[in-house]
Design an enzyme around this catalytic site. Structure first.
Site, PDB file in Angstrom:
ATOM      1  N   LYS A  24       0.816  -1.220   0.000  1.00  0.00           N
ATOM      2  CA  LYS A  24       0.000   0.000   0.000  1.00  0.00           C
ATOM      3  C   LYS A  24       0.858   1.282   0.000  1.00  0.00           C
ATOM      4  O   LYS A  24       2.064   1.234   0.293  1.00  0.00           O
ATOM      5  CB  LYS A  24      -0.926  -0.038   1.220  1.00  0.00           C
ATOM      6  CG  LYS A  24      -1.944  -1.188   1.175  1.00  0.00           C
ATOM      7  CD  LYS A  24      -2.935  -1.099   2.343  1.00  0.00           C
ATOM      8  CE  LYS A  24      -3.946  -2.223   2.304  1.00  0.00           C
ATOM      9  NZ  LYS A  24      -4.942  -2.129   3.402  1.00  0.00           N
ATOM     10  N   ASN A  54      -1.998   0.224   6.795  1.00  0.00           N
ATOM     11  CA  ASN A  54      -1.432  -1.015   7.331  1.00  0.00           C
ATOM     12  C   ASN A  54      -0.588  -1.794   6.323  1.00  0.00           C
ATOM     13  O   ASN A  54      -0.446  -2.999   6.409  1.00  0.00           O
ATOM     14  CB  ASN A  54      -2.539  -1.886   7.950  1.00  0.00           C
ATOM     15  CG  ASN A  54      -3.611  -2.250   6.951  1.00  0.00           C
ATOM     16  OD1 ASN A  54      -3.507  -1.923   5.771  1.00  0.00           O
ATOM     17  ND2 ASN A  54      -4.639  -2.938   7.420  1.00  0.00           N
ATOM     18  N   TYR A 104     -12.498  -1.912  -3.416  1.00  0.00           N
ATOM     19  CA  TYR A 104     -13.004  -2.024  -2.047  1.00  0.00           C
ATOM     20  C   TYR A 104     -14.533  -1.871  -1.977  1.00  0.00           C
ATOM     21  O   TYR A 104     -15.064  -1.505  -0.923  1.00  0.00           O
ATOM     22  CB  TYR A 104     -12.328  -0.993  -1.141  1.00  0.00           C
ATOM     23  CG  TYR A 104     -10.974  -1.443  -0.614  1.00  0.00           C
ATOM     24  CD1 TYR A 104     -10.842  -2.593   0.150  1.00  0.00           C
ATOM     25  CD2 TYR A 104      -9.822  -0.703  -0.859  1.00  0.00           C
ATOM     26  CE1 TYR A 104      -9.605  -3.005   0.646  1.00  0.00           C
ATOM     27  CE2 TYR A 104      -8.580  -1.105  -0.367  1.00  0.00           C
ATOM     28  CZ  TYR A 104      -8.487  -2.260   0.381  1.00  0.00           C
ATOM     29  OH  TYR A 104      -7.269  -2.668   0.889  1.00  0.00           O
ATOM     30  N   HIS A 157      -2.163  -5.501   1.573  1.00  0.00           N
ATOM     31  CA  HIS A 157      -3.461  -6.179   1.387  1.00  0.00           C
ATOM     32  C   HIS A 157      -3.182  -7.603   0.936  1.00  0.00           C
ATOM     33  O   HIS A 157      -2.266  -7.831   0.148  1.00  0.00           O
ATOM     34  CB  HIS A 157      -4.293  -5.477   0.304  1.00  0.00           C
ATOM     35  CG  HIS A 157      -5.448  -6.322  -0.163  1.00  0.00           C
ATOM     36  ND1 HIS A 157      -6.660  -6.342   0.484  1.00  0.00           N
ATOM     37  CD2 HIS A 157      -5.540  -7.235  -1.176  1.00  0.00           C
ATOM     38  CE1 HIS A 157      -7.466  -7.211  -0.120  1.00  0.00           C
ATOM     39  NE2 HIS A 157      -6.812  -7.764  -1.133  1.00  0.00           N
ATOM     40  N   GLU A 175      -9.814 -10.584  -7.502  1.00  0.00           N
ATOM     41  CA  GLU A 175      -8.853  -9.485  -7.312  1.00  0.00           C
ATOM     42  C   GLU A 175      -7.704  -9.560  -8.320  1.00  0.00           C
ATOM     43  O   GLU A 175      -7.247  -8.534  -8.845  1.00  0.00           O
ATOM     44  CB  GLU A 175      -8.327  -9.494  -5.873  1.00  0.00           C
ATOM     45  CG  GLU A 175      -9.431  -9.154  -4.874  1.00  0.00           C
ATOM     46  CD  GLU A 175      -8.991  -9.207  -3.421  1.00  0.00           C
ATOM     47  OE1 GLU A 175      -9.771  -8.771  -2.564  1.00  0.00           O
ATOM     48  OE2 GLU A 175      -7.870  -9.689  -3.128  1.00  0.00           O
TER      49      GLU A 175
HETATM   50  P1  GDP Z   1      -7.926  -6.792   5.744  1.00  0.00           P
HETATM   51  O1  GDP Z   1      -8.560  -7.923   4.968  1.00  0.00           O
HETATM   52  O2  GDP Z   1      -7.095  -7.261   6.904  1.00  0.00           O
HETATM   53  O3  GDP Z   1      -7.178  -5.817   4.864  1.00  0.00           O
HETATM   54  O4  GDP Z   1      -9.112  -5.955   6.435  1.00  0.00           O
HETATM   55  P2  GDP Z   1     -10.572  -5.513   5.938  1.00  0.00           P
HETATM   56  O5  GDP Z   1     -10.989  -6.240   4.695  1.00  0.00           O
HETATM   57  O6  GDP Z   1     -11.464  -5.605   7.131  1.00  0.00           O
HETATM   58  O7  GDP Z   1     -10.410  -3.953   5.612  1.00  0.00           O
HETATM   59  C1  GDP Z   1      -9.842  -3.526   4.405  1.00  0.00           C
HETATM   60  C2  GDP Z   1      -8.916  -2.371   4.697  1.00  0.00           C
HETATM   61  O8  GDP Z   1      -9.698  -1.267   5.172  1.00  0.00           O
HETATM   62  C3  GDP Z   1      -7.885  -2.612   5.803  1.00  0.00           C
HETATM   63  O9  GDP Z   1      -6.739  -3.312   5.385  1.00  0.00           O
HETATM   64  C4  GDP Z   1      -7.568  -1.197   6.220  1.00  0.00           C
HETATM   65  O10 GDP Z   1      -6.677  -0.554   5.317  1.00  0.00           O
HETATM   66  C5  GDP Z   1      -8.947  -0.528   6.141  1.00  0.00           C
HETATM   67  N1  GDP Z   1      -9.685  -0.576   7.411  1.00  0.00           N
HETATM   68  C6  GDP Z   1     -10.223  -1.678   8.020  1.00  0.00           C
HETATM   69  N2  GDP Z   1     -10.839  -1.343   9.166  1.00  0.00           N
HETATM   70  C7  GDP Z   1     -10.703  -0.003   9.284  1.00  0.00           C
HETATM   71  C8  GDP Z   1     -11.138   0.964  10.252  1.00  0.00           C
HETATM   72  O11 GDP Z   1     -11.797   0.634  11.250  1.00  0.00           O
HETATM   73  N3  GDP Z   1     -10.803   2.272  10.031  1.00  0.00           N
HETATM   74  C9  GDP Z   1     -10.092   2.667   8.926  1.00  0.00           C
HETATM   75  N4  GDP Z   1      -9.809   3.980   8.791  1.00  0.00           N
HETATM   76  N5  GDP Z   1      -9.677   1.796   8.000  1.00  0.00           N
HETATM   77  C10 GDP Z   1      -9.958   0.483   8.163  1.00  0.00           C
END
Ligand code: GDP
Length: 139
Positions: free
Chosen positions: A10, A113, A50, A116, A127
């Site tokens: 990222k 973070n 997303y 992905h 994807e």
């Molecule tokens: P992943 O599969 O571990 O990447 O997590 P998710 O699919 O739940 O979320 C997708 C991405 O959205 C994450 O990798 C983060 O970059 C972002 N994200 C997830 N939860 C949060 C949140 O509570 N707040 C914010 N600002 N970003 C989030």
């Protein structure tokens, strides 16, 4: 079972010049890079990628972040690639990520973070096709 998964390094990580360090951790986890390119997503591409999160309060911020700088997209192959990459990445929130994971090592916060990885083989196929055509998967 040999499997493929999809990875993004990222913008928070490319900004800090961490591509090499993260790719090394990916390879050290036993994953082989079979396709890779550096791109800059448009807002529309980030929103499409997303789309599953479009009802979340962080959707606008997340999609702004994802097109704020270059990303490295890749296709990874290996034994149980989906789960082994998820394990190497660590928890979404770096505060909860295990020692030695990519997110524990490099993530700035729950949004920025660093990486992905697909969450299932079916999602991985969608994807991968979102960013690569068959001719670009060469490894
Ligand atoms: P992943 O599969 O571990 O990447 O997590 P998710 O699919 O739940 O979320 C997708 C991405 O959205 C994450 O990798 C983060 O970059 C972002 N994200 C997830 N939860 C949060 C949140 O509570 N707040 C914010 N600002 N970003 C989030």
């Amino acid at each position: 079972m040999t499997q493929r998964t999809f990875s993004i390094i990222k913008p928070d990580a490319t900004k800090r010049n961490l591509q090499g360090a993260i790719l090394k951790m990916i390879q050290d986890a036993g994953l082989r890079i079979v396709a890779m390119k550096m791109i800059r997503m448009t807002k529309e591409q980030a929103e499409g990628f997303y789309a599953v999160h479009s009802d979340k309060p962080f959707f606008g911020s997340l999609t702004d972040f994802m097109c704020s700088g270059p990303v490295v997209v890749s296709v990874l192959e290996g034994e149980n690639a989906v789960s082994s990459y998820r394990q190497a990445m660590g928890a979404t929130n770096p505060a909860n990520a295990d020692e030695g994971t990519i997110r524990k090592s490099f993530a700035l916060d729950i949004e920025k973070n660093s990486v992905h990885g697909s969450d299932a083989p079916e999602t991985a196929a969608v994807e991968i096709a979102y960013f690569f055509n068959q001719l670009e998967i060469v490894g």
